[in-house]
Design an enzyme around this catalytic site. Structure first.
Site, PDB file in Angstrom:
ATOM      1  N   TYR A  33       0.832  -1.200   0.000  1.00 13.01           N
ATOM      2  CA  TYR A  33       0.000   0.000   0.000  1.00 13.01           C
ATOM      3  C   TYR A  33       0.862   1.244   0.000  1.00 13.01           C
ATOM      4  O   TYR A  33       2.069   1.188   0.219  1.00 13.01           O
ATOM      5  CB  TYR A  33      -0.956  -0.008   1.197  1.00 13.01           C
ATOM      6  N   LYS A 148       6.596  -1.675   1.898  1.00 13.03           N
ATOM      7  CA  LYS A 148       5.391  -1.136   2.550  1.00 13.03           C
ATOM      8  C   LYS A 148       4.218  -2.084   2.293  1.00 13.03           C
ATOM      9  O   LYS A 148       3.410  -1.875   1.379  1.00 13.03           O
ATOM     10  CB  LYS A 148       5.087   0.278   2.047  1.00 13.03           C
ATOM     11  N   GLU A 180      12.624   2.340  14.222  1.00 16.67           N
ATOM     12  CA  GLU A 180      11.659   3.363  13.808  1.00 16.67           C
ATOM     13  C   GLU A 180      10.429   3.266  14.693  1.00 16.67           C
ATOM     14  O   GLU A 180      10.375   2.453  15.616  1.00 16.67           O
ATOM     15  CB  GLU A 180      11.276   3.171  12.337  1.00 16.67           C
ATOM     16  N   LEU A 205      11.509   1.421   7.003  1.00 15.89           N
ATOM     17  CA  LEU A 205      10.849   1.895   5.798  1.00 15.89           C
ATOM     18  C   LEU A 205      11.467   3.232   5.398  1.00 15.89           C
ATOM     19  O   LEU A 205      11.638   4.119   6.244  1.00 15.89           O
ATOM     20  CB  LEU A 205       9.351   2.077   6.040  1.00 15.89           C
TER      21      LEU A 205
END
Length: 285
Positions: A33, A148, A180, A205
């Site tokens: 996505y 992702k 993260e 990411l």
């Protein structure tokens, strides 16, 4: 509610947009996505989001033939018909419907594409102005966080647990270093005003907002470094913040109950927030 959703070539009312229970996105989270911010009815950094979407599709070997211009026009139409002045547009692409089998090599799939909007305040939010408090958790996600995917259960569980503890979000820790946040990239600023964030690798990411912030720092002669940092370094940093397409730049004022700096939003982060907002005005499409 008259909100429109795009699904496989057709615009549906929100409650009428239905996907098969045999879709691999539902059965295996076999899907990727992308989410793009909308400001004043325009997409923010769309070309960069498109590039990341294409990379995610490549990394999971998902062939998808829709033209880029068509994807862009669908998003713009949804922004218009759903009257989104400030918010988000989501694109989700699954491998499609087929037999339930871990091995997808011998089956033929027609990808499922869903595009929808979400009205949300991104600019001038309370969190952006007052800062957030976070907790740390051991990293429990898979090893390819650079893709992702819709495989978000671990992040969802972590963020919910943070909320149960009266905090806003979390940072994950792996091998002693911060990776993260649950849905964001992590930054600290040291006493010299140097902005530090984790270097790109399969462990994080590559956030579009992250890369834009670093680009703008370089353009405006703000020192930055891409390297790992520990929880101790974060606790005793001068300032800290997170970045994401859904929140832009948000200060972090506490980690695991320990105040960062003076426990209030600092001047460095305020400068970066202002810098980011000024620069993205040039990237609306």
């Amino acid at each position: 509610m008259n909100e429109k959703v795009y699904l496989n070539g057709t615009y549906f009312e929100r409650n009428d947009a239905l996907v098969s229970v045999f879709d691999r996105g539902f059965l295996f989270s076999d899907a990727v996505y992308e989410v793009t911010a909308v400001i004043k009815g325009f997409l923010v950094d769309w070309e960069s989001h498109l590039s990341r979407l294409k990379n995610s599709l490549k990394e999971i070997n998902l062939s998808f033939e829709m033209q880029e211009k068509e994807i862009f026009s669908i998003q713009k139409k949804l922004i218009d018909v759903n009257k989104i002045d400030e918010g988000l547009v989501y694109i989700q692409i699954t491998r499609g419907v087929g037999h339930r089998d871990f091995n997808f090599e011998e089956d033929h799939f027609e990808p499922t594409i869903v595009i929808f909007t979400q009205e949300k305040k991104i600019l001038n939010t309370n969190k952006a102005e007052k800062g957030i408090k976070i907790v740390t958790f051991d990293e429990m996600r898979w090893k390819r966080r650079d893709i992702k995917t819709t495989q978000l259960l671990a992040s969802s569980l972590a963020k919910t647990e943070a909320s149960k503890r009266g905090k806003d979000d979390c940072w994950f820790i792996e091998d002693g270093f911060i990776t993260e946040g649950s849905s964001s990239n992590a930054f600290i600023i040291n006493d010299n005003g140097e902005v530090i964030t984790r270097e790109l690798s399969p462990k994080i990411l590559g956030g579009i907002t992250r890369s834009s912030v670093l680009e703008f720092c370089k353009k405006n002669n703000l020192n930055f470094r891409e390297s790992g940092f520990t929880k101790i370094e974060a606790k005793y940093a001068c300032e800290a913040f997170i970045t994401s397409a859904t929140n832009f730049v948000v200060p972090v004022i506490e980690i695991d109950g320990h105040k960062i700096g003076k426990g209030v939003v600092g001047n460095y982060v305020k400068e970066i927030q202002k810098l980011y907002f000024n620069e993205i005005q040039k990237r609306l499409s």
